[in-house]
Design a protein around this motif. Structure first.
Motif, PDB file in Angstrom:
ATOM      1  N   SER A  33       1.112  -1.070  -0.030  1.00  0.00           N
ATOM      2  CA  SER A  33      -0.105  -0.028  -0.173  1.00  0.00           C
ATOM      3  C   SER A  33       1.045   1.185  -0.078  1.00  0.00           C
ATOM      4  O   SER A  33       1.965   1.444   0.461  1.00  0.00           O
ATOM      5  CB  SER A  33      -0.918   0.015   1.135  1.00  0.00           C
ATOM      6  OG  SER A  33      -1.554  -1.076   1.309  1.00  0.00           O
ATOM      7  N   THR A  34       0.498   2.281  -0.706  1.00  0.00           N
ATOM      8  CA  THR A  34       1.052   3.454  -0.704  1.00  0.00           C
ATOM      9  C   THR A  34       0.203   4.566  -0.582  1.00  0.00           C
ATOM     10  O   THR A  34      -1.032   4.404  -0.824  1.00  0.00           O
ATOM     11  CB  THR A  34       2.034   3.612  -1.885  1.00  0.00           C
ATOM     12  OG1 THR A  34       2.629   4.917  -2.212  1.00  0.00           O
ATOM     13  CG2 THR A  34       1.136   3.333  -3.225  1.00  0.00           C
ATOM     14  N   SER A  35       0.642   6.004  -0.177  1.00  0.00           N
ATOM     15  CA  SER A  35      -0.311   7.087  -0.179  1.00  0.00           C
ATOM     16  C   SER A  35      -0.108   7.934  -1.461  1.00  0.00           C
ATOM     17  O   SER A  35      -0.778   8.975  -1.549  1.00  0.00           O
ATOM     18  CB  SER A  35       0.213   7.897   0.964  1.00  0.00           C
ATOM     19  OG  SER A  35       1.524   8.377   0.887  1.00  0.00           O
ATOM     20  N   LYS A  36       0.599   7.415  -2.298  1.00  0.00           N
ATOM     21  CA  LYS A  36       0.715   7.912  -3.691  1.00  0.00           C
ATOM     22  C   LYS A  36      -0.702   8.099  -4.433  1.00  0.00           C
ATOM     23  O   LYS A  36      -1.370   7.209  -4.347  1.00  0.00           O
ATOM     24  CB  LYS A  36       1.771   7.253  -4.427  1.00  0.00           C
ATOM     25  CG  LYS A  36       3.226   7.420  -4.291  1.00  0.00           C
ATOM     26  CD  LYS A  36       4.190   6.757  -5.159  1.00  0.00           C
ATOM     27  CE  LYS A  36       5.265   6.671  -4.529  1.00  0.00           C
ATOM     28  NZ  LYS A  36       6.311   6.042  -5.689  1.00  0.00           N
ATOM     29  N   SER A  37      -0.935   9.142  -4.983  1.00  0.00           N
ATOM     30  CA  SER A  37      -2.021   9.124  -5.808  1.00  0.00           C
ATOM     31  C   SER A  37      -2.099   8.550  -7.140  1.00  0.00           C
ATOM     32  O   SER A  37      -0.787   7.900  -7.489  1.00  0.00           O
ATOM     33  CB  SER A  37      -2.458  10.662  -6.432  1.00  0.00           C
ATOM     34  OG  SER A  37      -2.367  11.550  -5.423  1.00  0.00           O
TER      35      SER A  37
END
Length: 261
Positions: free
Chosen positions: A45-49
């Motif tokens: 998981s990543t917070s990147k758009s």
């Protein structure tokens, strides 16, 4: 998958991803992107758009079948090796019968084995849905997603299970150029920090690569209802709830932005 330090383009096959990826590389330069596998999945998981392109299920399957008729694509090539007689039944001619045999396979078998990236999905999952979900669901979220979905692929269940996994931007393949330009003008793509000359590289009326050929089978141009049997039409409606939910979400977002003008 096309990834920068700030955002990720989730490249679902046969949704205009080749065209858009090439345009983005032209705009930013190859050095701006990490070296990910072309259709690689999210490991964590990543917070990147995130951005994704989504195509109407019928157009998706017709395009994938047509691609195989030309001897292209991993799906058709693997089938020709593993089951030549079935491949001939599916890709022997451009007829309604061959397309029906193709749908029989693609709508019930996403082409995986116990070691593949989609082995966690029910075996009844259709190919398109499997490809979308393996892009949307990071590997560290699979267990939670599967538990929440509980093999219920109804539209309501898909919407609930994907709630936290939806990309910030969903672009409709059918309107790919328009959507990208419109979303950019509306500020929806500000996180991409597009350079000032981007619209000169990706012009609004640019021809898309790998766009669907006309629905021509049996030597005739036919409409969708003339190509699909009632059985396969209902099966696509039943199985492709993920694609339809994403398209609906994209439609609603465009309408919401248009209403503000």
């Amino acid at each position: 998958m096309l990834q920068t330090k700030a955002w990720i383009y989730l490249t679902v096959q046969k949704t205009g991803s080749t065209f858009l990826s090439k345009k983005l590389i032209e705009i930013y330069g190859q050095a701006a992107f990490s070296k990910d596998r072309k259709h690689g999945i999210q490991k964590k998981s990543t917070s990147k758009s995130k951005i994704i392109t989504i195509r109407d299920p019928f157009d998706y399957y017709f395009s994938l079948w047509s691609y195989g008729l030309d001897g292209k694509g991993g799906f058709s090539n693997k089938l020709r090796i593993s089951n030549p007689s079935l491949a001939e039944k599916i890709y022997g001619k451009k007829t309604k019968s061959c397309f029906s045999h193709f749908l029989d396979l693609a709508l019930s078998f996403p082409g995986r084995n116990s070691q593949s990236e989609v082995s966690w999905l029910p075996r009844s999952t259709d190919l398109y849905t499997a490809r979308i979900l393996t892009m949307l669901v990071p590997q560290d979220k699979i267990e939670r997603f599967s538990s929440e979905l509980d093999c219920d692929f109804s539209g309501k269940s898909i919407a609930k299970s994907l709630n936290e996994l939806l990309p910030e931007v969903i672009i409709r393949t059918e309107y790919l150029n328009y959507d990208f330009h419109y979303l950019a003008s509306a500020g929806e793509l500000d996180f991409m920090e597009l350079p000032t000359n981007w619209s000169q590289i990706f012009v609004k009326d640019a021809a898309r690569l790998n766009s669907s050929s006309s629905h021509e089978v049996d030597g005739k141009k036919l409409k969708q209802h003339e190509i699909l049997s009632e059985y396969h039409k209902n099966l696509i409606e039943l199985k492709c709830t993920t694609a339809k939910y994403l398209i609906q979400t994209a439609n609603e977002r465009i309408k919401e932005l248009e209403s503000r003008v």
